[in-house]
Structures are given as C-alpha cells and as structure tokens.
Design a protein around this motif. Structure first.
Motif, PDB file in Angstrom:
ATOM      1  N   PRO A 146      32.290  32.227  50.365  1.00 24.35           N
ATOM      2  CA  PRO A 146      33.309  33.521  50.110  1.00 24.35           C
ATOM      3  C   PRO A 146      34.175  34.001  50.954  1.00 24.35           C
ATOM      4  N   LEU A 147      35.144  35.001  50.007  1.00 18.97           N
ATOM      5  CA  LEU A 147      36.081  35.477  50.408  1.00 18.97           C
ATOM      6  C   LEU A 147      36.407  36.886  50.029  1.00 18.97           C
ATOM      7  N   ILE A 148      36.192  37.990  50.723  1.00 13.88           N
ATOM      8  CA  ILE A 148      36.650  39.778  50.358  1.00 13.88           C
ATOM      9  C   ILE A 148      37.995  39.887  50.696  1.00 13.88           C
ATOM     10  N   THR A 149      39.050  39.666  49.693  1.00 15.66           N
ATOM     11  CA  THR A 149      40.520  40.036  50.367  1.00 15.66           C
ATOM     12  C   THR A 149      41.190  41.091  49.978  1.00 15.66           C
ATOM     13  N   ALA A 150      41.717  41.965  50.527  1.00 13.47           N
ATOM     14  CA  ALA A 150      42.624  43.275  50.082  1.00 13.47           C
ATOM     15  C   ALA A 150      44.017  43.430  51.012  1.00 13.47           C
ATOM     16  N   ALA A 151      45.119  44.104  50.484  1.00 11.26           N
ATOM     17  CA  ALA A 151      45.884  44.561  50.997  1.00 11.26           C
ATOM     18  C   ALA A 151      46.568  45.578  50.492  1.00 11.26           C
ATOM     19  N   LEU A 152      47.392  46.319  51.229  1.00  8.15           N
ATOM     20  CA  LEU A 152      47.755  47.871  51.404  1.00  8.15           C
ATOM     21  C   LEU A 152      49.327  48.290  50.987  1.00  8.15           C
ATOM     22  N   GLY A 153      49.138  48.501  50.469  1.00  6.43           N
ATOM     23  CA  GLY A 153      51.329  49.286  50.322  1.00  6.43           C
ATOM     24  C   GLY A 153      51.000  50.711  50.344  1.00  6.43           C
ATOM     25  N   PHE A 155      51.483  53.823  49.184  1.00  2.98           N
ATOM     26  CA  PHE A 155      50.217  54.487  48.517  1.00  2.98           C
ATOM     27  C   PHE A 155      49.628  53.293  47.309  1.00  2.98           C
ATOM     28  N   ASP A 156      49.325  52.244  47.275  1.00  7.00           N
ATOM     29  CA  ASP A 156      48.527  51.944  46.595  1.00  7.00           C
ATOM     30  C   ASP A 156      47.882  50.532  47.144  1.00  7.00           C
ATOM     31  N   GLY A 157      47.129  49.888  46.866  1.00  9.11           N
ATOM     32  CA  GLY A 157      46.349  48.944  47.660  1.00  9.11           C
ATOM     33  C   GLY A 157      45.834  48.468  46.392  1.00  9.11           C
ATOM     34  N   SER A 158      44.682  46.852  46.666  1.00  9.67           N
ATOM     35  CA  SER A 158      43.780  46.156  45.500  1.00  9.67           C
ATOM     36  C   SER A 158      43.022  44.885  46.372  1.00  9.67           C
ATOM     37  N   LEU A 159      42.067  45.263  45.281  1.00 11.41           N
ATOM     38  CA  LEU A 159      40.814  44.083  45.789  1.00 11.41           C
ATOM     39  C   LEU A 159      40.511  43.486  45.443  1.00 11.41           C
ATOM     40  N   THR A 160      40.306  42.412  45.447  1.00  9.21           N
ATOM     41  CA  THR A 160      39.669  41.223  44.484  1.00  9.21           C
ATOM     42  C   THR A 160      38.894  39.970  45.916  1.00  9.21           C
ATOM     43  N   THR A 161      37.431  39.483  45.025  1.00 10.61           N
ATOM     44  CA  THR A 161      36.351  38.377  45.330  1.00 10.61           C
ATOM     45  C   THR A 161      36.270  37.314  45.049  1.00 10.61           C
ATOM     46  N   ILE A 162      36.965  36.388  46.397  1.00 13.63           N
ATOM     47  CA  ILE A 162      37.174  35.210  45.869  1.00 13.63           C
ATOM     48  C   ILE A 162      35.675  33.910  45.514  1.00 13.63           C
ATOM     49  N   ARG A 163      36.105  33.138  45.494  1.00 12.55           N
ATOM     50  CA  ARG A 163      34.007  32.173  44.862  1.00 12.55           C
ATOM     51  C   ARG A 163      35.356  30.436  44.752  1.00 12.55           C
ATOM     52  N   ALA A 164      36.033  30.765  45.233  1.00 10.34           N
ATOM     53  CA  ALA A 164      36.692  29.036  44.108  1.00 10.34           C
ATOM     54  C   ALA A 164      35.701  28.000  44.650  1.00 10.34           C
ATOM     55  N   HIS A 165      35.369  27.892  45.492  1.00  4.68           N
ATOM     56  CA  HIS A 165      34.440  27.032  45.585  1.00  4.68           C
ATOM     57  C   HIS A 165      32.689  26.263  45.005  1.00  4.68           C
ATOM     58  N   GLU A 166      32.715  27.497  44.122  1.00  5.85           N
ATOM     59  CA  GLU A 166      31.439  28.104  42.839  1.00  5.85           C
ATOM     60  C   GLU A 166      32.687  27.898  41.330  1.00  5.85           C
ATOM     61  N   ARG A 167      31.084  27.223  40.618  1.00  2.80           N
ATOM     62  CA  ARG A 167      32.196  27.089  39.245  1.00  2.80           C
ATOM     63  C   ARG A 167      30.862  28.377  38.491  1.00  2.80           C
ATOM     64  N   GLY A 168      32.227  29.037  37.673  1.00  2.00           N
ATOM     65  CA  GLY A 168      31.897  30.684  36.979  1.00  2.00           C
ATOM     66  C   GLY A 168      30.576  29.898  35.727  1.00  2.00           C
ATOM     67  N   ALA A 169      30.389  30.799  35.180  1.00  2.00           N
ATOM     68  CA  ALA A 169      29.446  30.469  33.657  1.00  2.00           C
ATOM     69  C   ALA A 169      30.450  29.120  32.771  1.00  2.00           C
ATOM     70  N   ASP A 170      31.250  29.495  32.528  1.00  2.00           N
ATOM     71  CA  ASP A 170      32.183  28.517  31.464  1.00  2.00           C
ATOM     72  C   ASP A 170      32.153  26.737  32.144  1.00  2.00           C
TER      73      ASP A 170
END
Length: 266
Positions: A146-153, A155-170
């Motif tokens: 699993p990966l948690i990735t963030a980026a800065l500008g 005065f702005d920033g973003s954040l997300t978590t990625i578990r692309a190797h796993e399947r979701g509830a669907d």
C-alpha cells in the motif's frame, strides 16, 4: 507486548477506543518506508516515530541546507551540511528510542526500488517530482504494497492512498496513481519548489495528514483514502475531496496491463 514504559508513552493512544492496546501493538509491529526526508517527510517521520512505529525507514540522498529549515522541521541549524538521513536519525532517536530507524542514503531508482520497498509493510511518498512518484507507485503495485502519496504546491496540496494491488468491495481492482494522473505534465510546466516557493506550515499540515493516514491504515479505524483525493487550499483554508475510480485502460491493473516491471523507468 508493550513494556510498562511504552504503556505510559502511548497512553493517550491506548485510551482511544479505536486504537487501544491492540492498535498500539500493531503500530509497534509495523514497518514503514518514507520516501524523502524533506518538507513532507520531516513531519511524517516525527509523528510516526512519536506514534510508535516499530521500524521506520527513510530514503534520501540529499544533505541539509539552510533553505530547507523553513519547512523541514526534523533538521536544525547545526545539521547544515549533514546527510538528511543522519540528522533525521538523531532527532528520531531523541524523540523515541523504541523506534528501529533505518537510513537509506541513496537516490531511489529503478534498480533499487523493489528491494527497498519490498522490505516494508507500507510506503509513504513525500518526493517532490513526478518521475519519482510514478516510480514509487509502479513499484508499490508490483511489490503489492500500500502507498500513501502527497504533493505540495505553493499554497495547495493533495493526498491519497493507493492499494491498486487489491480489489474493492465491487470485486474490481482499486485505482492506481496512473488512474488519477495518467501522464506527467510536460517538463517545465510545474515549477520546482526553489523557483515557485512553498508555504512551510502547509508542508507540516500535509505531512501530518500523511502520518495520520498511515496510522489509520495500520490500526484499521475510520475510512481509508483509497479512491479519494483530498485537496487542500491554504489560501482559503478549504478542503475538498475528489473521488476517482480505476481506469480500465491504465497500464498497471487495467484490462490489458503493459507494465510488468520497472524497465520503463531505467
């Protein structure tokens, strides 16, 4: 098992119903790799060390400079000229000697990414360029981490978590970083921090959010940021959340994947 000293150190976590003794033990048993000991990595490392992560690794080949100190709070003025991993190790040992700190004074590349990432349970990417972000995200998918990735500008920033190797509830695979950002912006269109500047306290805010998301992923409380991108506008002090889904055309876990190793990054 937590020692008597650890029970006192982490008492404010342990009394939280969502954490408790089992959650704190999970933190002690976890291993986390942080990419970069800079603006994002500095607060991440300090808060994860304070939280009691058992093994905390950092990858960074840079040295401390005076201009770093406006936002990279794990380093101090006497550390100027030292390797960042060494000054980080000193601060973390002073903060929490129970943490096993692993310093990797190298630049992450296609040749070492899999071996470095493969040794940890969770990866947090605080790098400052798209080349590294794509490399880390591809390597995490291939290593099933699993990966948690963030980026800065500025005065702005973003954040997300990625578990692309796993399947979701669907039953479908979770989205990848490449589902969110299919291509990097053309060179020169996104100015570097040294050219554009960055608000120092914003790095602390996003880094703390990364640490919180890491603790959530390890302990298992609340709602993960998988498939959700948190965006912060520090000028207006506004938070927004964008939902994103797996792109069937993405080259990692799409319907016809084309990325099976890191050769494209060499």
């Amino acid at each position: 098992m937590l020692t008597a000293e650890e029970l006192e150190r982490y008492a404010r976590h342990i009394v939280l119903r969502e954490v408790g003794g089992p959650g704190q033990t999970a933190l002690k048993e976890a291993s986390v790799l942080v990419i970069g000991a800079g603006g994002l990595g500095a607060p991440v490392l300090m808060y994860l060390a304070a939280a009691g992560i058992g093994t905390l690794g950092v990858v960074d080949d840079d040295i401390v400079s005076l201009s770093n100190l406006q936002r990279q709070i794990i380093h101090t003025t006497p550390d100027i000229g030292k390797r960042k991993v060494d000054s980080a190790a000193q601060q973390i040992d002073a903060l929490n000697p129970h943490v096993n700190f692993e310093a990797h004074a190298v630049r992450l590349d296609a040749g070492n990414a899999m071996s470095l990432i493969g040794g940890y349970d969770l990866v947090l990417d605080g790098s400052d360029n798209f080349e590294t972000r794509y490399l880390v995200s591809d390597a995490c998918f291939l290593a099933a981490k699993p990966l948690i990735t963030a980026a800065l500008g500025q005065f702005d920033g973003s954040l997300t978590t990625i578990r692309a190797h796993e399947r979701g509830a669907d039953g479908e695979f979770n989205p990848t970083y490449r589902c969110l950002f299919p291509e990097a912006p053309p060179p020169g269109t996104v100015p570097a921090c040294a050219e554009a500047g960055v608000m120092g306290a914003l790095a602390g805010m996003l880094g703390s959010m990364m640490a919180l998301e890491a603790i959530r992923e390890i302990v298992g409380f609340g709602d993960s940021l998988v498939g959700r991108l948190v965006m912060v506008d520090a000028r207006a002090m506004r938070f927004e959340t964008l939902r994103y889904r797996r792109d069937p055309a993405n080259p990692l876990n799409g319907d016809a994947p084309t990325i099976t190793d890191l050769s494209a990054h060499r």
